[in-house]
Scaffold this active site. Structure first.
Site, PDB file in Angstrom:
ATOM      1  N   SER A   1      -1.275   8.859   3.193  1.00  0.00           N
ATOM      2  CA  SER A   1      -1.955   8.408   1.983  1.00  0.00           C
ATOM      3  C   SER A   1      -1.319   9.099   0.792  1.00  0.00           C
ATOM      4  CB  SER A   1      -3.442   8.771   2.053  1.00  0.00           C
ATOM      5  OG  SER A   1      -4.030   8.680   0.762  1.00  0.00           O
TER       6      SER A   1
ATOM      7  N   TYR B   1       3.752   5.957  -5.399  1.00  0.00           N
ATOM      8  CA  TYR B   1       3.841   7.236  -4.693  1.00  0.00           C
ATOM      9  C   TYR B   1       4.048   6.926  -3.209  1.00  0.00           C
ATOM     10  CZ  TYR B   1       3.769  12.244  -4.986  1.00  0.00           C
ATOM     11  OH  TYR B   1       4.163  13.557  -5.000  1.00  0.00           O
TER      12      TYR B   1
ATOM     13  N   HIS C   1       5.011   6.119   0.622  1.00  0.00           N
ATOM     14  CA  HIS C   1       5.191   6.884   1.867  1.00  0.00           C
ATOM     15  C   HIS C   1       5.484   5.879   2.980  1.00  0.00           C
ATOM     16  CE1 HIS C   1       1.187   5.429   2.730  1.00  0.00           C
ATOM     17  NE2 HIS C   1       0.702   6.043   1.653  1.00  0.00           N
TER      18      HIS C   1
ATOM     19  N   HIS D   1       3.494   2.540   3.223  1.00  0.00           N
ATOM     20  CA  HIS D   1       3.983   1.474   2.336  1.00  0.00           C
ATOM     21  C   HIS D   1       5.304   0.895   2.847  1.00  0.00           C
ATOM     22  CE1 HIS D   1       1.878   4.210  -0.712  1.00  0.00           C
ATOM     23  NE2 HIS D   1       1.179   3.102  -0.783  1.00  0.00           N
TER      24      HIS D   1
ATOM     25  N   GLN E   1     -10.027  -0.661 -10.502  1.00  0.00           N
ATOM     26  CA  GLN E   1     -10.577  -0.386  -9.171  1.00  0.00           C
ATOM     27  C   GLN E   1     -11.006   1.071  -9.015  1.00  0.00           C
ATOM     28  OE1 GLN E   1      -6.826  -1.517  -7.055  1.00  0.00           O
ATOM     29  NE2 GLN E   1      -7.270   0.223  -5.736  1.00  0.00           N
TER      30      GLN E   1
ATOM     31  N   GLN F   1      -3.824  -1.681   7.613  1.00  0.00           N
ATOM     32  CA  GLN F   1      -5.159  -1.554   8.207  1.00  0.00           C
ATOM     33  C   GLN F   1      -5.822  -0.235   7.809  1.00  0.00           C
ATOM     34  OE1 GLN F   1      -5.720  -2.231  12.588  1.00  0.00           O
ATOM     35  NE2 GLN F   1      -7.229  -0.611  12.217  1.00  0.00           N
TER      36      GLN F   1
HETATM   37  P1  AMP Z   1      -2.033   1.868  -1.937  1.00  0.00           P
HETATM   38  O1  AMP Z   1      -0.764   2.198  -2.639  1.00  0.00           O
HETATM   39  O2  AMP Z   1      -2.770   3.060  -1.432  1.00  0.00           O
HETATM   40  O3  AMP Z   1      -2.896   0.898  -2.719  1.00  0.00           O
HETATM   41  O4  AMP Z   1      -1.606   1.082  -0.627  1.00  0.00           O
HETATM   42  C1  AMP Z   1      -0.793  -0.073  -0.697  1.00  0.00           C
HETATM   43  C2  AMP Z   1      -0.790  -0.737   0.660  1.00  0.00           C
HETATM   44  O5  AMP Z   1      -0.273   0.164   1.634  1.00  0.00           O
HETATM   45  C3  AMP Z   1      -2.190  -1.131   1.132  1.00  0.00           C
HETATM   46  O6  AMP Z   1      -2.131  -2.401   1.784  1.00  0.00           O
HETATM   47  C4  AMP Z   1      -2.532  -0.044   2.093  1.00  0.00           C
HETATM   48  O7  AMP Z   1      -3.452  -0.427   3.093  1.00  0.00           O
HETATM   49  C5  AMP Z   1      -1.184   0.253   2.699  1.00  0.00           C
HETATM   50  N1  AMP Z   1      -1.179   1.604   3.278  1.00  0.00           N
HETATM   51  C6  AMP Z   1      -1.538   2.759   2.675  1.00  0.00           C
HETATM   52  N2  AMP Z   1      -1.461   3.799   3.542  1.00  0.00           N
HETATM   53  C7  AMP Z   1      -1.074   3.277   4.726  1.00  0.00           C
HETATM   54  C8  AMP Z   1      -0.836   3.826   6.026  1.00  0.00           C
HETATM   55  N3  AMP Z   1      -0.968   5.125   6.281  1.00  0.00           N
HETATM   56  N4  AMP Z   1      -0.452   2.989   7.013  1.00  0.00           N
HETATM   57  C9  AMP Z   1      -0.305   1.664   6.774  1.00  0.00           C
HETATM   58  N5  AMP Z   1      -0.511   1.088   5.581  1.00  0.00           N
HETATM   59  C10 AMP Z   1      -0.899   1.871   4.568  1.00  0.00           C
END
Ligand code: AMP
Length: 282
Positions: free
Chosen positions: A185, A32, A34, A37, A61, A148
């Site tokens: 997010s 998903y 954004h 990512h 998780q 971060q």
């Molecule tokens: P996720 O798909 O939520 O597991 O995120 C995958 C990666 O993208 C992880 O390393 C997150 O920390 C990073 N990530 C998610 N949202 C953001 C954001 N707004 N800014 C920077 N990195 C992000």
């Protein structure tokens, strides 16, 4: 862009590339996609010969009662976005591919996994450390890119890589935000109606707390309480935690100096959001 669903197939593709000396940048995600990512993928594109990204909503998780089943998924859209930013290889395993019925091995990172999201989400970082270990073993990246946004997760991964002597460089990149400051997010799609506006309480509170620290406040507990009070002032918000930690060790400071992590987890309605800022205290 190549798409692989099977561990053996992606390994078979990647190993000769590695033997030929190509460096691999890896971006693990739950999809998903954004701009958060995509910023990681673009950086990997700049720094590495071959960019591999994974999309896998990792069941282990998520705790009982969390949003595993309704976590947003849109592979077709993700595929296009990943291709546009220059991802070479997309890995999209099914859950049985990574966790067959006889699966039995887990990675536990002590200390830095405790407290903050580890306290609110028991077993969460064990699930994260396990899947990231598996993905690192499959992909064998030279560099892996994390946001971060998930500050504690980044620290857990860095600790794990050091402790287990993994040959991968961990790169942690800044939080990407919407124009009004809301941290991007995948879970933001859960925010309905007025919740979207109310969700700005995280960004606003963190900015105000950074100001407070910059104006000379040295007492971590005062800053923590300030953040808790600011969140409490938003009627649609319920505080999960407000934390003030040393960055990047996550040590609990007695006095604010050096790099300080200000971190929040807040429920807006049913949706749990996290955000953070790091402030340098001279
Ligand atoms: P996720 O798909 O939520 O597991 O995120 C995958 C990666 O993208 C992880 O390393 C997150 O920390 C990073 N990530 C998610 N949202 C953001 C954001 N707004 N800014 C920077 N990195 C992000």
């Amino acid at each position: 862009m190549l798409i692989f669903k099977k561990v053996e197939e992606i390994k078979k593709y990647l190993r000769p590339q590695q033997q030929a000396g190509k460096t691999i940048g890896f971006v693990p995600t739950m999809g998903y996609l954004h701009e958060g990512h995509l910023s990681l993928m673009r950086k990997a594109r700049e720094e590495c010969d071959l960019v591999v990204a994974s999309i896998f909503v990792n069941p282990i998780q998520f705790g009982p009662g969390e949003d595993y089943d309704r976590y947003p998924r849109d592979l077709e859209r993700d595929r296009k976005l990943a291709e546009e930013v220059g991802v070479d290889v997309l890995f999209v395993p099914e859950k049985e591919e990574l966790y067959p019925p006889d699966y039995a091995t887990y990675v536990e990172v002590e200390r830095v996994s405790e407290g903050m999201c580890g306290a609110s989400r028991p077993g969460h970082f064990r699930g994260v450390a396990t899947v990231v270990t598996k993905l690192f073993n499959i992909v064998r990246p030279d560099r892996a890119y994390f946001g971060q946004k998930d500050a504690q997760q980044a620290v857990v991964i860095m600790q794990m890589v050091r402790d287990l002597n993994m040959d991968v460089e961990i790169r942690v990149l800044p939080v990407v935000r919407e124009a009004d400051g809301l941290a991007m997010s995948s879970r933001n799609v859960y925010l309905k109606g007025e919740e979207r506006q109310a969700a700005l309480v995280l960004y606003r509170t963190l900015k105000e707390a950074v100001e407070l620290v910059r104006c000379g406040e040295k007492d971590p507990e005062k800053v923590r309480q300030f953040m808790a009070d600011r969140v409490a002032a938003e009627p649609m918000a319920r505080l999960d935690y407000a934390e003030v930690r040393q960055w990047p060790t996550l040590a609990v400071p007695t006095k604010l100096e050096g790099q300080i992590l200000l971190a929040l987890a807040v429920f807006i309605g049913q949706t749990r959001l996290i955000d953070n800022m790091v402030v340098e205290v001279p």
